[in-house]
Design a protein around this motif. Structure first.
Motif, PDB file in Angstrom:
ATOM      1  N   LYS A 196       0.828  -1.206   0.000  1.00 33.39           N
ATOM      2  CA  LYS A 196       0.000   0.000   0.000  1.00 33.39           C
ATOM      3  C   LYS A 196       0.866   1.262   0.000  1.00 33.39           C
ATOM      4  O   LYS A 196       0.639   2.191  -0.787  1.00 33.39           O
ATOM      5  CB  LYS A 196      -0.940  -0.006   1.203  1.00 33.39           C
ATOM      6  N   ASN A 197       1.843   1.298   0.890  1.00 33.99           N
ATOM      7  CA  ASN A 197       2.720   2.467   0.961  1.00 33.99           C
ATOM      8  C   ASN A 197       3.555   2.620  -0.306  1.00 33.99           C
ATOM      9  O   ASN A 197       3.792   3.732  -0.784  1.00 33.99           O
ATOM     10  CB  ASN A 197       3.637   2.357   2.179  1.00 33.99           C
ATOM     11  N   ILE A 198       4.020   1.482  -0.851  1.00 38.47           N
ATOM     12  CA  ILE A 198       4.854   1.522  -2.065  1.00 38.47           C
ATOM     13  C   ILE A 198       4.050   2.070  -3.240  1.00 38.47           C
ATOM     14  O   ILE A 198       4.528   2.923  -3.994  1.00 38.47           O
ATOM     15  CB  ILE A 198       5.400   0.117  -2.402  1.00 38.47           C
ATOM     16  N   VAL A 199       2.816   1.573  -3.398  1.00 39.15           N
ATOM     17  CA  VAL A 199       1.978   1.993  -4.523  1.00 39.15           C
ATOM     18  C   VAL A 199       1.599   3.468  -4.396  1.00 39.15           C
ATOM     19  O   VAL A 199       1.562   4.203  -5.389  1.00 39.15           O
ATOM     20  CB  VAL A 199       0.719   1.103  -4.614  1.00 39.15           C
ATOM     21  N   ILE A 200       1.327   3.908  -3.188  1.00 40.29           N
ATOM     22  CA  ILE A 200       1.017   5.332  -2.977  1.00 40.29           C
ATOM     23  C   ILE A 200       2.206   6.199  -3.389  1.00 40.29           C
ATOM     24  O   ILE A 200       2.046   7.272  -3.982  1.00 40.29           O
ATOM     25  CB  ILE A 200       0.638   5.585  -1.502  1.00 40.29           C
ATOM     26  N   ARG A 201       3.401   5.707  -3.094  1.00 36.77           N
ATOM     27  CA  ARG A 201       4.610   6.482  -3.378  1.00 36.77           C
ATOM     28  C   ARG A 201       5.017   6.420  -4.853  1.00 36.77           C
ATOM     29  O   ARG A 201       5.456   7.418  -5.424  1.00 36.77           O
ATOM     30  CB  ARG A 201       5.754   5.969  -2.504  1.00 36.77           C
TER      31      ARG A 201
END
Length: 258
Positions: free
Chosen positions: A83-88
């Motif tokens: 989730k954090n990777i895709v947001i970034r």
């Protein structure tokens, strides 16, 4: 952003001992698989021909090539890093990075492992001149390199074999998007390779994955045509699996799959 994600994924793999243990595993597997054939009257090319043709070797080497990278999506999903990777970085960059890293690392593990083994044999004094040409299969189109560029011959055969391993490992990445499980991700390439080789064995030789992985001259053409055609077929299979992986990951991220 894609370069940023690639850098992060490569850093995670190269900082893990699994990468180096897998390469070492390939070297040891090469030795164990050919130990009874290694004696003073054979050359490097005979040993390489035996190695590529061993079915047991192929089954085990798939596992080694998959270990460092095939669980990348599963790890991200399990720990919810995704989730954090895709947001970034974005979904597209994340997916592309996972596919590129999986293909390149699985290729590198096999390619380096076999080359290191061959280098050790050369250091032990095995013939590398190409003069004898022992083990040269008449169905291989790269024999001309033996007399002029023996290292190029080795690179052609080993890179084709390593590329075939990348095809199978990509299937593990694809399956992991359906069944997020590390055991499934690592073992599914082995099953997929068996099934696809059995299926393509019923097709004309130029679609036969077993023959293509062995660098056989399925086209009856010269080295350049044969090499490019083989890599083209492998690339098409990788892209097809990559598209399925991408579609599935997008659905998961869109909460369409629980």
């Amino acid at each position: 952003m894609i370069l940023q994600q690639l850098k992060a994924d490569y850093k995670r793999i190269f900082s893990s001992p699994k990468m180096y243990l897998s390469i070492l595993g390939v070297v040891l597997l090469c030795y164990i698989s050919t130990e009874k054939y290694i004696h003073g009257s054979v050359d490097i090319y005979y040993i390489l021909d035996i190695l590529i043709g061993l079915s047991v070797f192929k089954k085990l080497i798939i596992i080694f090539s998959a270990l460092p990278c095939v669980t990348g999506f599963y790890d991200d999903w399990k720990h919810q890093y995704i989730k954090n990777i895709v947001i970034r970085t974005g979904r597209r960059n994340y997916i592309i990075s996972k596919i590129v890293v999986c293909v390149s690392i699985s290729f590198l593990v096999v390619f380096l492992g076999i080359l290191i083994f061959i280098g050790l044999l050369i250091g032990m004094g095995f013939d590398y001149s190409g003069i004898n040409g022992m083990g040269l299969d008449e169905n291989m189109p790269y024999g001309i390199f033996l007399y002029q560029k023996p290292f190029l011959y080795v690179c052609c055969i080993v890179s084709i074999y390593a590329a075939s391993m990348a095809v199978w490992v990509t299937s593990g990445l694809m399956i992991s998007s359906y069944i997020p499980n590390s055991f499934v991700a690592i073992c599914s390439p082995l099953i997929f390779s068996y099934l696809l080789e059995e299926i393509t064995g019923l097709l004309p030789p130029y679609f036969n994955m077993y023959l293509l992985a062995k660098a056989s001259n399925v086209l009856g053409k010269n080295a350049t045509y044969s090499y490019l055609y083989t890599i083209f077929i492998f690339t098409v299979l990788i892209l097809g699996q990559g598209l399925i992986f991408a579609k599935r990951v997008k659905r998961r991220l869109g909460n369409e799959i629980s």
